[in-house]
Design a protein around this motif. Structure first.
Motif, PDB file in Angstrom:
ATOM      1  N   ASN A 241      14.026  30.020  -4.292  1.00 42.70           N
ATOM      2  CA  ASN A 241      14.391  29.796  -5.694  1.00 42.70           C
ATOM      3  C   ASN A 241      14.196  31.045  -6.562  1.00 42.70           C
ATOM      4  N   ASN A 242      14.109  32.220  -5.899  1.00 43.29           N
ATOM      5  CA  ASN A 242      14.020  33.521  -6.584  1.00 43.29           C
ATOM      6  C   ASN A 242      12.808  33.637  -7.509  1.00 43.29           C
ATOM      7  N   LEU A 243      11.717  32.976  -7.143  1.00 47.84           N
ATOM      8  CA  LEU A 243      10.477  33.080  -7.923  1.00 47.84           C
ATOM      9  C   LEU A 243       9.600  34.170  -7.298  1.00 47.84           C
ATOM     10  N   VAL A 244      10.088  35.413  -7.403  1.00 46.66           N
ATOM     11  CA  VAL A 244       9.447  36.537  -6.712  1.00 46.66           C
ATOM     12  C   VAL A 244       8.053  36.820  -7.260  1.00 46.66           C
ATOM     13  N   ASP A 245       7.888  36.747  -8.573  1.00 52.06           N
ATOM     14  CA  ASP A 245       6.580  37.025  -9.169  1.00 52.06           C
ATOM     15  C   ASP A 245       5.523  36.037  -8.693  1.00 52.06           C
ATOM     16  N   GLU A 246       5.930  34.764  -8.579  1.00 56.49           N
ATOM     17  CA  GLU A 246       4.989  33.750  -8.095  1.00 56.49           C
ATOM     18  C   GLU A 246       4.604  34.032  -6.645  1.00 56.49           C
ATOM     19  N   PHE A 247       5.570  34.478  -5.866  1.00 55.23           N
ATOM     20  CA  PHE A 247       5.316  34.831  -4.466  1.00 55.23           C
ATOM     21  C   PHE A 247       4.288  35.962  -4.376  1.00 55.23           C
ATOM     22  N   LYS A 248       4.442  36.972  -5.211  1.00 59.55           N
ATOM     23  CA  LYS A 248       3.516  38.112  -5.199  1.00 59.55           C
ATOM     24  C   LYS A 248       2.112  37.695  -5.626  1.00 59.55           C
ATOM     25  N   LYS A 249       2.034  36.807  -6.612  1.00 61.68           N
ATOM     26  CA  LYS A 249       0.729  36.370  -7.118  1.00 61.68           C
ATOM     27  C   LYS A 249      -0.067  35.608  -6.053  1.00 61.68           C
ATOM     28  N   ILE A 250       0.588  34.667  -5.372  1.00 59.49           N
ATOM     29  CA  ILE A 250      -0.160  33.895  -4.384  1.00 59.49           C
ATOM     30  C   ILE A 250      -0.513  34.758  -3.171  1.00 59.49           C
ATOM     31  N   SER A 251       0.316  35.749  -2.860  1.00 55.35           N
ATOM     32  CA  SER A 251       0.011  36.654  -1.750  1.00 55.35           C
ATOM     33  C   SER A 251      -1.226  37.479  -2.063  1.00 55.35           C
ATOM     34  N   ALA A 252      -1.313  37.976  -3.291  1.00 54.86           N
ATOM     35  CA  ALA A 252      -2.473  38.772  -3.704  1.00 54.86           C
ATOM     36  C   ALA A 252      -3.745  37.941  -3.683  1.00 54.86           C
ATOM     37  N   LYS A 253      -3.663  36.722  -4.184  1.00 47.69           N
ATOM     38  CA  LYS A 253      -4.834  35.843  -4.198  1.00 47.69           C
ATOM     39  C   LYS A 253      -5.275  35.502  -2.776  1.00 47.69           C
ATOM     40  N   ALA A 254      -4.302  35.291  -1.907  1.00 47.90           N
ATOM     41  CA  ALA A 254      -4.617  34.912  -0.530  1.00 47.90           C
ATOM     42  C   ALA A 254      -5.349  36.039   0.201  1.00 47.90           C
ATOM     43  N   ILE A 255      -4.899  37.271   0.027  1.00 46.70           N
ATOM     44  CA  ILE A 255      -5.557  38.408   0.681  1.00 46.70           C
ATOM     45  C   ILE A 255      -6.962  38.596   0.137  1.00 46.70           C
ATOM     46  N   ASN A 256      -7.124  38.473  -1.178  1.00 46.20           N
ATOM     47  CA  ASN A 256      -8.449  38.578  -1.790  1.00 46.20           C
ATOM     48  C   ASN A 256      -9.373  37.485  -1.265  1.00 46.20           C
TER      49      ASN A 256
END
Length: 496
Positions: A285-300
């Motif tokens: 659904n082209n929600l790229v910013d949301e994708f980046k946010k959850i990826s960053a939180k997951a790695i942290n």
């Protein structure tokens, strides 16, 4: 309402899913953790080693039967979750492919059962453990995960595991009962898949839709299958090679060593498993910013959780093994200490590989990383197992997971480098060192290993959480605010 608003309204809470998936993952290992102290003292290292060896062999047959569907199916179902007709067609197509391949695999398995001496000698045990293949087919777990039905999956799974615990204490009485041990292990882990099949009609139509397009799945399934092959090789190669080279006894030692590691891995990877369907949905659904946010939180999240865990269980491996398996398993202590760094490596590759590369359509990168890991594991195992047994297998596993992590990082360098730079390594290190220094004092107590583990864990992780809170780590503060906020809200509601 915009796309983001609709998406957030329709999807279940990530927090709830993480909790449910953590419970689900942990239950798969807590069940044997509860029973293993009893079983290991009854069956000893030879009996447990035989079951571990059989499960390791069957894992390869199950791998071919499943192809890459368990991972691909989650992504495929997540993409069409809002259209029942499309979902029905996708599920039926994948189920037909899975069933056809499983039948062929069973034929090959039966041939191997009666021609390979080590399998023929324990044919009943191997027949029982092979039922995993059947349960995997009817379970269609990938569909339920794609639809984020984690509460349902968790509840029915835990019920069967609870029944399994009871059966274990009733049926496993002496060293000859290792076949019962194998049966109950499979029952507790997979028999609940029967309910998945029964409830399938709630989500899709069971009437054949026809006009199936199997070709659209084959290319992706082939890549995911190759990924599964590489992963299964270096995750099950240890027990298989130890079984053939060193025998069931050494396999029993290694099996005890990886029990705790498996539980901890389930905690560390719980977030990544939940986020795969969510990440796929965001990108669809082209929600790229949301994708980046959850990826960053997951790695942290992985760094914050994995580092203290691996340090704690390296320091308290002696007490953990003695409590879990007894004094007869002293040879399991060193392999357990060696293998602990895999908590961090697996946690990171679970995020970079499953949550990031796969939704981005770059699963071939994951495949290449896992092939590199499998080759590393195979070479090191062949060199080290003949000389140092279980410890050699542990070294091979650590090296393999490290290689997978490095390769995936290289492929995702542009995306993850900014995330890795933001990790507060200094704060995590200080918190871990302070926690370890105080917790180690409990080793001076002449207590039962269980009580030392309880007290030391409370001290270690209590101090660790306190230091991160005082140091104002953003993710820790967010999690504390979320959980404490809910608690206070419920308390206030009750009071009113």
């Amino acid at each position: 309402m915009n796309v983001k608003g609709i998406e957030m309204k329709k999807q279940k809470s990530i927090t709830v899913n993480v909790i449910m998936n953590t419970l689900l993952s942990m239950s798969a290992f807590i069940f044997p953790l509860i029973t293993f102290p009893y079983v290991s003292r009854v069956l000893l290292n030879v009996g447990t080693g035989k079951v571990s060896f059989a499960n390791g062999i069957i894992a390869y047959f199950a791998l071919f039967a499943q192809l890459g569907i368990p991972t691909y199916g989650i992504r495929a179902c997540a993409k069409v979750r809002d259209d029942k007709e499309k979902l029905t067609k996708v599920v039926q197509e994948l189920l037909i492919i899975n069933t056809a391949i499983s039948i062929l695999v069973y034929v090959v398995f039966l041939v191997a059962l009666f021609t390979v001496p080590k399998m023929r000698n324990d044919s009943m045990l191997f027949l029982i453990t092979s039922s995993t293949i059947f349960f995997n087919v009817i379970g269609v777990e990938w569909m339920y995960k794609g639809l984020e039905q984690y509460t349902y999956i968790t509840v029915r799974s835990i019920i069967f595991k609870f029944i399994g615990v009871i059966l274990m204490f009733i049926l496993v009485k002496d060293q000859t009962d290792y076949v019962w041990y194998g049966f109950i292990t499979i029952f507790a882990a997979s028999a609940s898949n029967i309910f998945n099949l029964i409830n399938l009609h709630k989500y899709i139509s069971l009437k054949p839709v026809g006009n199936y397009d199997f070709k659209q799945h084959l290319k992706a399934v082939a890549v995911f299958f190759a990924m599964s092959c590489a992963t299964t090789i270096y995750t099950n190669l240890d027990t298989v090679m130890i079984g053939f080279i060193k025998g069931a006894g050494e396999n029993g030692y290694y099996n005890a060593a990886i029990r705790i590691k498996s539980i901890l891995v389930s905690i560390v990877t719980s977030l990544g498993a939940v986020l795969l369907p969510r990440a796929s949905y965001y990108l669809e659904n082209n929600l790229v910013d949301e994708f980046k946010k959850i990826s960053a939180k997951a790695i942290n999240f992985v760094f914050i959780i994995a580092i203290p865990m691996l340090v704690y269980f390296m320091l308290f491996a002696n007490e953990s093994i003695h409590f879990l398996a007894g004094d007869a398993f002293d040879n399991s202590i060193l392999p357990m200490q060696i293998i602990m760094p895999t908590l961090l490596f697996i946690g990171l590759t679970n995020i970079m590989g499953i949550q990031m590369l796969v939704p981005l359509g770059r699963e071939k990168c994951v495949l290449y990383s896992e092939i590199a890991g499998a080759i590393t594991d195979l070479v090191l195992n062949a060199i080290l197992i003949p000389f140092i047994g279980a410890a050699g297998a542990a070294i091979g596993t650590v090296a393999a997971e490290a290689v997978v992590m490095v390769v995936q990082y290289i492929y995702l360098k542009d995306e993850v480098k900014p995330i890795f730079v933001e990790i507060r390594y200094g704060l995590i290190a200080i918190a871990t060192i302070l926690s370890a220094g105080v917790a180690l004092l409990t080793k001076m107590l002449s207590w039962h290993p269980f009580f030392i583990l309880v007290v030391s864990a409370i001290i270690f992780f209590g101090i660790y959480a306190l230091v991160l809170t005082v140091g104002r780590d953003p993710l820790v503060l967010e999690l504390e605010d979320k959980f404490l906020g809910r608690f206070l809200k419920k308390w206030k509601t009750k009071k009113d």
